[in-house]
Design an enzyme around this catalytic site. Structure first.
Site, PDB file in Angstrom:
ATOM      1  N   GLN A  74     -86.337 -18.181 -30.543  1.00  9.33           N
ATOM      2  CA  GLN A  74     -84.931 -18.564 -30.655  1.00  9.33           C
ATOM      3  C   GLN A  74     -84.061 -17.328 -30.842  1.00  9.33           C
ATOM      4  O   GLN A  74     -82.845 -17.416 -30.758  1.00  9.33           O
ATOM      5  CB  GLN A  74     -84.726 -19.492 -31.859  1.00  9.33           C
ATOM      6  CG  GLN A  74     -85.260 -20.892 -31.671  1.00  9.33           C
ATOM      7  CD  GLN A  74     -85.134 -21.735 -32.928  1.00  9.33           C
ATOM      8  OE1 GLN A  74     -86.146 -22.151 -33.478  1.00  9.33           O
ATOM      9  NE2 GLN A  74     -83.925 -21.990 -33.409  1.00  9.33           N
ATOM     10  N   PHE A  93     -81.738 -26.664 -42.097  1.00  7.94           N
ATOM     11  CA  PHE A  93     -81.788 -25.357 -42.749  1.00  7.94           C
ATOM     12  C   PHE A  93     -81.509 -25.446 -44.251  1.00  7.94           C
ATOM     13  O   PHE A  93     -80.636 -24.756 -44.776  1.00  7.94           O
ATOM     14  CB  PHE A  93     -80.767 -24.443 -42.064  1.00  7.94           C
ATOM     15  CG  PHE A  93     -81.059 -22.968 -42.151  1.00  7.94           C
ATOM     16  CD1 PHE A  93     -82.041 -22.400 -41.350  1.00  7.94           C
ATOM     17  CD2 PHE A  93     -80.349 -22.144 -43.010  1.00  7.94           C
ATOM     18  CE1 PHE A  93     -82.287 -21.035 -41.410  1.00  7.94           C
ATOM     19  CE2 PHE A  93     -80.590 -20.772 -43.073  1.00  7.94           C
ATOM     20  CZ  PHE A  93     -81.559 -20.216 -42.270  1.00  7.94           C
ATOM     21  N   PHE A  96     -86.561 -25.955 -33.003  1.00 12.82           N
ATOM     22  CA  PHE A  96     -86.211 -26.686 -34.235  1.00 12.82           C
ATOM     23  C   PHE A  96     -86.159 -25.776 -35.457  1.00 12.82           C
ATOM     24  O   PHE A  96     -86.338 -26.234 -36.584  1.00 12.82           O
ATOM     25  CB  PHE A  96     -87.184 -27.862 -34.459  1.00 12.82           C
ATOM     26  CG  PHE A  96     -87.253 -28.806 -33.299  1.00 12.82           C
ATOM     27  CD1 PHE A  96     -86.166 -29.594 -32.970  1.00 12.82           C
ATOM     28  CD2 PHE A  96     -88.386 -28.879 -32.507  1.00 12.82           C
ATOM     29  CE1 PHE A  96     -86.195 -30.448 -31.870  1.00 12.82           C
ATOM     30  CE2 PHE A  96     -88.435 -29.721 -31.405  1.00 12.82           C
ATOM     31  CZ  PHE A  96     -87.340 -30.507 -31.092  1.00 12.82           C
ATOM     32  N   ARG A 132     -77.926 -22.471 -47.965  1.00 10.49           N
ATOM     33  CA  ARG A 132     -77.373 -23.674 -47.333  1.00 10.49           C
ATOM     34  C   ARG A 132     -77.673 -24.924 -48.171  1.00 10.49           C
ATOM     35  O   ARG A 132     -76.909 -25.892 -48.153  1.00 10.49           O
ATOM     36  CB  ARG A 132     -77.870 -23.835 -45.896  1.00 10.49           C
ATOM     37  CG  ARG A 132     -77.021 -24.806 -45.087  1.00 10.49           C
ATOM     38  CD  ARG A 132     -77.446 -24.894 -43.642  1.00 10.49           C
ATOM     39  NE  ARG A 132     -76.765 -23.980 -42.747  1.00 10.49           N
ATOM     40  CZ  ARG A 132     -75.550 -24.171 -42.228  1.00 10.49           C
ATOM     41  NH1 ARG A 132     -74.861 -25.248 -42.533  1.00 10.49           N
ATOM     42  NH2 ARG A 132     -75.014 -23.286 -41.420  1.00 10.49           N
ATOM     43  N   ARG A 139     -84.301 -27.517 -38.602  1.00  9.89           N
ATOM     44  CA  ARG A 139     -83.128 -28.366 -38.375  1.00  9.89           C
ATOM     45  C   ARG A 139     -82.483 -28.846 -39.683  1.00  9.89           C
ATOM     46  O   ARG A 139     -83.049 -29.667 -40.399  1.00  9.89           O
ATOM     47  CB  ARG A 139     -83.541 -29.562 -37.525  1.00  9.89           C
ATOM     48  CG  ARG A 139     -82.412 -30.164 -36.709  1.00  9.89           C
ATOM     49  CD  ARG A 139     -82.977 -31.150 -35.718  1.00  9.89           C
ATOM     50  NE  ARG A 139     -82.013 -31.520 -34.699  1.00  9.89           N
ATOM     51  CZ  ARG A 139     -82.334 -32.253 -33.619  1.00  9.89           C
ATOM     52  NH1 ARG A 139     -83.547 -32.683 -33.446  1.00  9.89           N
ATOM     53  NH2 ARG A 139     -81.421 -32.540 -32.736  1.00  9.89           N
ATOM     54  N   GLU A 147     -87.082 -19.325 -35.064  1.00  4.84           N
ATOM     55  CA  GLU A 147     -85.938 -18.455 -35.363  1.00  4.84           C
ATOM     56  C   GLU A 147     -86.442 -17.106 -35.866  1.00  4.84           C
ATOM     57  O   GLU A 147     -85.907 -16.063 -35.502  1.00  4.84           O
ATOM     58  CB  GLU A 147     -85.007 -19.109 -36.402  1.00  4.84           C
ATOM     59  CG  GLU A 147     -83.787 -18.247 -36.696  1.00  4.84           C
ATOM     60  CD  GLU A 147     -82.768 -18.896 -37.603  1.00  4.84           C
ATOM     61  OE1 GLU A 147     -82.720 -20.135 -37.682  1.00  4.84           O
ATOM     62  OE2 GLU A 147     -82.007 -18.133 -38.252  1.00  4.84           O
ATOM     63  N   GLU A 179     -77.799 -30.050 -35.459  1.00  2.27           N
ATOM     64  CA  GLU A 179     -78.500 -30.369 -36.701  1.00  2.27           C
ATOM     65  C   GLU A 179     -77.976 -31.587 -37.462  1.00  2.27           C
ATOM     66  O   GLU A 179     -78.766 -32.337 -38.041  1.00  2.27           O
ATOM     67  CB  GLU A 179     -78.452 -29.157 -37.644  1.00  2.27           C
ATOM     68  CG  GLU A 179     -79.249 -27.970 -37.164  1.00  2.27           C
ATOM     69  CD  GLU A 179     -78.898 -26.725 -37.953  1.00  2.27           C
ATOM     70  OE1 GLU A 179     -77.790 -26.188 -37.750  1.00  2.27           O
ATOM     71  OE2 GLU A 179     -79.710 -26.309 -38.781  1.00  2.27           O
ATOM     72  N   THR A 200     -74.362 -19.287 -42.318  1.00  5.40           N
ATOM     73  CA  THR A 200     -73.821 -19.050 -43.663  1.00  5.40           C
ATOM     74  C   THR A 200     -73.601 -17.554 -43.891  1.00  5.40           C
ATOM     75  O   THR A 200     -72.773 -17.171 -44.712  1.00  5.40           O
ATOM     76  CB  THR A 200     -74.770 -19.614 -44.732  1.00  5.40           C
ATOM     77  OG1 THR A 200     -76.074 -19.058 -44.543  1.00  5.40           O
ATOM     78  CG2 THR A 200     -74.850 -21.127 -44.622  1.00  5.40           C
ATOM     79  N   ALA A 238     -78.266 -22.700 -36.267  1.00  7.13           N
ATOM     80  CA  ALA A 238     -77.094 -23.089 -37.054  1.00  7.13           C
ATOM     81  C   ALA A 238     -76.176 -24.033 -36.269  1.00  7.13           C
ATOM     82  O   ALA A 238     -75.004 -24.178 -36.609  1.00  7.13           O
ATOM     83  CB  ALA A 238     -76.328 -21.852 -37.551  1.00  7.13           C
TER      84      ALA A 238
HETATM   85  N1  MTE Z   1     -82.963 -30.071 -29.638  1.00 11.70           N
HETATM   86  C1  MTE Z   1     -84.064 -29.857 -28.890  1.00 11.70           C
HETATM   87  N2  MTE Z   1     -84.295 -30.657 -27.848  1.00 11.70           N
HETATM   88  N3  MTE Z   1     -84.942 -28.855 -29.184  1.00 11.70           N
HETATM   89  C2  MTE Z   1     -84.762 -28.034 -30.271  1.00 11.70           C
HETATM   90  O1  MTE Z   1     -85.568 -27.134 -30.519  1.00 11.70           O
HETATM   91  N4  MTE Z   1     -83.320 -27.460 -32.199  1.00 11.70           N
HETATM   92  C3  MTE Z   1     -82.351 -27.971 -33.156  1.00 11.70           C
HETATM   93  C4  MTE Z   1     -81.153 -28.589 -32.429  1.00 11.70           C
HETATM   94  N5  MTE Z   1     -81.586 -29.505 -31.429  1.00 11.70           N
HETATM   95  C5  MTE Z   1     -83.606 -28.246 -31.093  1.00 11.70           C
HETATM   96  C6  MTE Z   1     -82.718 -29.286 -30.706  1.00 11.70           C
HETATM   97  C7  MTE Z   1     -81.859 -26.947 -34.067  1.00 11.70           C
HETATM   98  S1  MTE Z   1     -82.767 -26.564 -35.427  1.00 11.70           S
HETATM   99  C8  MTE Z   1     -80.670 -26.314 -33.865  1.00 11.70           C
HETATM  100  S2  MTE Z   1     -80.070 -25.190 -34.956  1.00 11.70           S
HETATM  101  C9  MTE Z   1     -79.864 -26.578 -32.669  1.00 11.70           C
HETATM  102  O2  MTE Z   1     -80.447 -27.535 -31.817  1.00 11.70           O
HETATM  103  C10 MTE Z   1     -79.692 -25.253 -31.932  1.00 11.70           C
HETATM  104  O3  MTE Z   1     -78.985 -25.399 -30.748  1.00 11.70           O
HETATM  105  P1  MTE Z   1     -77.375 -25.485 -30.709  1.00 11.70           P
HETATM  106  O4  MTE Z   1     -76.879 -24.410 -31.608  1.00 11.70           O
HETATM  107  O5  MTE Z   1     -77.090 -25.273 -29.298  1.00 11.70           O
HETATM  108  O6  MTE Z   1     -77.018 -26.843 -31.217  1.00 11.70           O
HETATM  109  N1  HPA Z   2     -78.381 -21.620 -40.155  1.00 15.20           N
HETATM  110  C1  HPA Z   2     -79.430 -21.447 -39.333  1.00 15.20           C
HETATM  111  N2  HPA Z   2     -80.059 -20.332 -39.193  1.00 15.20           N
HETATM  112  C2  HPA Z   2     -79.646 -19.290 -39.916  1.00 15.20           C
HETATM  113  C3  HPA Z   2     -78.579 -19.402 -40.790  1.00 15.20           C
HETATM  114  C4  HPA Z   2     -77.898 -20.630 -40.920  1.00 15.20           C
HETATM  115  O1  HPA Z   2     -76.942 -20.798 -41.670  1.00 15.20           O
HETATM  116  N3  HPA Z   2     -78.410 -18.201 -41.367  1.00 15.20           N
HETATM  117  C5  HPA Z   2     -79.370 -17.412 -40.847  1.00 15.20           C
HETATM  118  N4  HPA Z   2     -80.116 -18.050 -39.977  1.00 15.20           N
HETATM  119 MO1  MOS Z   3     -81.839 -24.456 -36.438  1.00 11.44          MO
HETATM  120  S1  MOS Z   3     -82.866 -24.762 -38.171  1.00 11.44           S
HETATM  121  O1  MOS Z   3     -80.587 -23.509 -37.245  1.00 11.44           O
HETATM  122  O2  MOS Z   3     -82.809 -23.330 -35.640  1.00 11.44           O
END
Ligand code: MTE
Ligand code: HPA
Ligand code: MOS
Length: 770
Positions: A191, A338, A222, A304, A336, A226, A705, A433, A502
């Site tokens: 990620q 966090f 998910f 968080r 997801r 990261e 999330e 954050t 995030a």
């Molecule tokens: N959706 C799918 N299909 N696969 C994933 O790995 N990760 C989740 C969410 N939805 C995820 C997902 C998490 S932890 C986050 S932080 C966000 O997607 C990240 O993507 P975005 O910032 O584009 O929402």
């Molecule tokens: N959310 C998700 N991932 C992160 C964050 C947060 O606030 N800070 C550092 N990594």
């Molecule tokens: Mo999502 S836990 O911020 O990758």
């Protein structure tokens, strides 16, 4: 617009790490992990393994050419154990062989002698011994000490949430390919391409320009990729660097489950005080986060938890203390939400405890205390609230009074089946954050045939971010979406990116795409202005054509691009976006950390079979604050997925480590994740029409999330169903509520007052082991 990946996904043609065609001579890795959770390595015997067929080399910490360090926030995590191991599965050696099978066979022949040390798996024990990852943090609003005396009712208790395995369908992995002059190209399922690049460079002792990390897409992250994709990339990079051969390592499922960290289990103490009208006046909470053996992202996750400790309620007096406790488990990591979900579970548990003691429905207390615009969060930011709008719309749209009557009627007329109902309002802050991380970049090229190439720092992991990036570019240029292509995420094209995390990926990178495309579009309009002798402001780009004063011209996008090219106008742009307005002072623990909040309310209905303890989720009905969704299909998918993942965490996914720190739930036969049958029979998602302007891309609020936290409602709905069967049941506020725990609770007896404290501190970990 459909997700641009849907065609290749459904045909099995999408390329993941394991689908990248291999270069001749590629070698394969497998790691040898510690069999012991804490101890000193006395002897490592590689002799048998080195003689095994197909083995090329076995790497240990001694082979590392740079620093043996992959810690992101705190430098406390060696890539390969040197003299000490501090969790089961901690990599000690990396076997490189001619095939994956040969590598795995050789791993079995490695022998290690370890002098064991005491193993700690419980965060409270770790805290009592002073084993903290970072100093504790405290968030404060008002003054709880003086507020208690104004409270009519005060309740305290313990709440627990267990961890969660990410179970991305694609396991962790990387493929490192040597380039000339000691450079490397690494394909990684990460990620965070920048973090993977940086960790690999640190381990190899190379400058970052020598290493390109390229990500096509992830089969899910998910949060699990990261920070925790870095180790495998660094191992492949090290081997490729030393052997001058391409090296690939894709973990098998059991390696992945055993060696990687998960959602943090938390154990928490709470105390809640209400006035005679059930307004919450004071709330104190202490969080014990089970961080595992190294910091990883735990300090940020902890932060968080504090930010979301009051969920969507306004509470004038708050004191929240959080400890990140070092234990001998694999380092736990982003998942997801966090840390937010863990914080929100505790305030919901506190409200339920108060409600049960006061003999009212928890929704009465929830509703009275919803925040409104202008209310202050404990961290100083003022709410721009949609809490009541979502709640009210959920109640009316889904006819909550009818649902209540039907539930009561059902429970009156059925002895061995009971239904339960719970409301779950959410409020989730959007932005990393850590303010510094809120930046995104994009590189856009328009080629001379009019086709467009977009590169960003965003990683596609199934959440549909590439589709959203494409929508932005196509919109700004006024062209069909099939003229735009999203490129892989490469550190050579877009540098220094923040992780895709995030929920902020579309906002940060989408704004950068918007800026880059707008700058090119402005230059193109200038070309028309000069050629047609009109004002640039009168020119718009729409339907693949030039418009002047809203009138379509016989002038296509392709002709415009060629005209610009002939005039030597740049058709490329790189843009940088940094979220405005946000700031945070960690010393004062006050500021404005979030660009905005996402709100929503879910109604969850469940049925339990009171003979068996089994249950079904009948319905989850949601009113969700999308802002103005730029892609309702994708956003709906995110909500459905998030809800099911949240329900899994709260009900069936039961992570079990034994006292020796060994993962018992180490395969899909022993760790139950939601399947198609666990999806709520009814999943109704309604859009709140929200009028506020916000900092989201095209006002389309982040959606990744927040929906996971609707799943918390399933836990409390089950609790209500159990109480309908056995009103004096003793049910620890401990998730997940598995069928086994449900069955035990259905036939439990109320606790005597002196038993209460002891019983409630029993962690779910210990309950599991009994
Ligand atoms: N959706 C799918 N299909 N696969 C994933 O790995 N990760 C989740 C969410 N939805 C995820 C997902 C998490 S932890 C986050 S932080 C966000 O997607 C990240 O993507 P975005 O910032 O584009 O929402
Ligand atoms: N959310 C998700 N991932 C992160 C964050 C947060 O606030 N800070 C550092 N990594
Ligand atoms: Mo999502 S836990 O911020 O990758």
């Amino acid at each position: 617009m459909k997700n641009i990946d849907s065609r290749t996904h459904t045909r099995g043609e999408s390329i993941y790490l394991d689908d990248i065609p291999l270069i001749q001579g590629t070698l394969f890795g497998a790691s040898f992990g510690s069999p012991v959770a804490n101890g000193v390595i006395k002897k490592l015997d590689l002799s048998e393994a080195e003689k095994a067929p197909g083995v090329v080399k076995i790497l240990t910490y001694k082979d590392i050419t740079g620093a043996n360090q992959i810690g992101g926030i705190v430098p406390d995590e060696p890539l390969l154990a040197d003299h000490h191991v501090d969790f089961c599965g901690m990599p000690i050696a990396f076997v490189v062989a001619e095939s994956t099978e040969a590598a795995h066979a050789a791993v079995k022949k490695i022998k290690v002698e370890i002098d064991p040390l005491p193993v700690i798996t419980d965060p409270r024990e770790a805290q009592a011994l002073g084993q903290l990852i970072v100093p504790p943090r405290t968030h404060r609003l008002g003054d709880t000490q003086s507020a208690w005396q104004h409270c009519q009712y005060i309740f305290d208790g313990v709440a627990e949430t267990n961890g969660q395995e990410h179970l991305y369908i694609e396991t962790q992995g990387a493929y490192a390919i040597p380039q000339e002059n000691n450079a490397l190209k690494i394909y990684s399922s990460t990620q965070s391409p920048r973090a993977t690049q940086q960790a690999s460079c640190k381990v190899l002792g190379l400058p970052m320009h020598q290493v390109e990390v390229d990500v096509i897409r992830l089969g899910g992250g998910f949060g699990g990729k990261e920070d925790q994709a870095n180790a495998w990339a660094a191992l492949c990079a090290l081997a490729a660097h030393l052997l001058k051969k391409p090296v690939k390592y894709a973990l098998d499922r059991m390696e992945d489950m055993a060696m990687t960290g998960k959602r943090h289990p938390y154990s928490s103490d709470f105390k809640i005080g209400l006035d005679k009208d059930f307004k919450i006046l004071a709330y104190e909470v202490t969080f014990y986060q089970n961080a595992g053996a190294a910091a990883d992202l735990s300090p940020a996750v902890l932060e968080r938890t504090l930010f979301h400790c009051t969920n969507t309620y306004f509470i004038p007096n708050v004191q929240a203390v959080a400890y990140s406790c070092k234990t001998n488990l694999p380092p736990n990591t982003a998942f997801r939400g966090f840390g937010g979900p863990q914080g929100m579970f505790v305030i919901e548990a506190a409200i339920v405890k108060a409600a049960e003691n006061l003999g009212v429905d928890a929704s009465v207390i929830q509703q009275i205390n919803l925040n409104k615009t202008g209310d202050e969060f404990p961290y100083g930011q003022l709410a721009v609230s949609e809490a009541r709008a979502c709640w009210d719309k959920a109640e009316s749209k889904f006819d909550i009074s009818r649902i209540k009557v039907e539930t009561e009627d059902f429970n009156k007329n059925n002895r061995l089946y009971k239904k339960g109902l719970a409301m779950m309002p959410i409020c989730f802050g959007i932005s990393f954050t850590n303010t510094m991380m809120n930046q995104g970049r994009a590189l856009v090229h328009v080629y001379t045939d009019g086709s467009v190439s977009v590169s960003t720092g965003a990683v596609e992991m199934g959440q549909g971010v590439n589709t959203k990036m494409l929508q932005v570019a196509a919109f700004v240029f006024g062209i069909d979406s099939d003229k735009v292509k999203l490129q892989s995420t490469s550190t050579s094209r877009v540098a220094n990116t923040s992780p895709s995390a995030a929920s902020a990926t579309a906002d940060l990178n989408g704004k950068a795409v918007f800026m880059a495309c707008s700058q090119i579009a402005d230059r193109l309009k200038q070309v028309i202005a000069e050629e047609m002798h009109v004002a640039a402001e009168s020119v718009t780009l729409k339907d693949n054509h030039v418009y002047i004063n809203n009138e379509k011209q016989d002038y296509t996008w392709e002709r415009l691009i060629m005209a610009a090219f002939f005039k030597r106008v740049s058709l490329s742009e790189h843009a940088h976006y940094a979220t405005p307005e946000i700031h945070y002072d960690k010393l004062k623990e006050k500021g404005h950390p979030f660009a905005y909040h996402v709100y929503g309310t879910a109604i969850t209905q469940v049925s339990i079979d009171c003979l068996r303890g089994t249950y079904e989720i009948d319905a989850v009905k949601v009113v969700h604050d999308f802002g103005v969704s730029m892609n309702p299909l994708i956003d709906r998918g995110q909500i459905e997925g998030g809800i099911v993942q949240g329900i899994g965490w709260m009900t069936m996914e039961e992570l079990i480590y034994d006292k020796n720190g060994k993962l018992k739930s180490n395969a899909l036969s022993t760790y139950k994740v939601p399947d198609i049958y666990s999806v709520p029979k009814v999943l109704d998602i309604d859009f709140l029409d929200s009028s506020y302007d916000n900092l989201a891309i095209f006002r389309s609020k982040a959606v990744g999330e927040p929906p996971l936290m609707y799943g918390i409602g399933a836990y409390f709905a089950l609790r209500n169903a159990i109480k309908a069967f056995n009103p004096s049941a003793h049910i620890p506020l401990s998730a997940p509520m598995t069928p086994e725990k449900t069955l035990m609770a259905l036939y439990s007896k109320p606790l005597k007052p002196d038993q209460e404290k002891n019983e409630e501190t029993t962690s779910s970990l210990e309950v599991n082991q009994q």
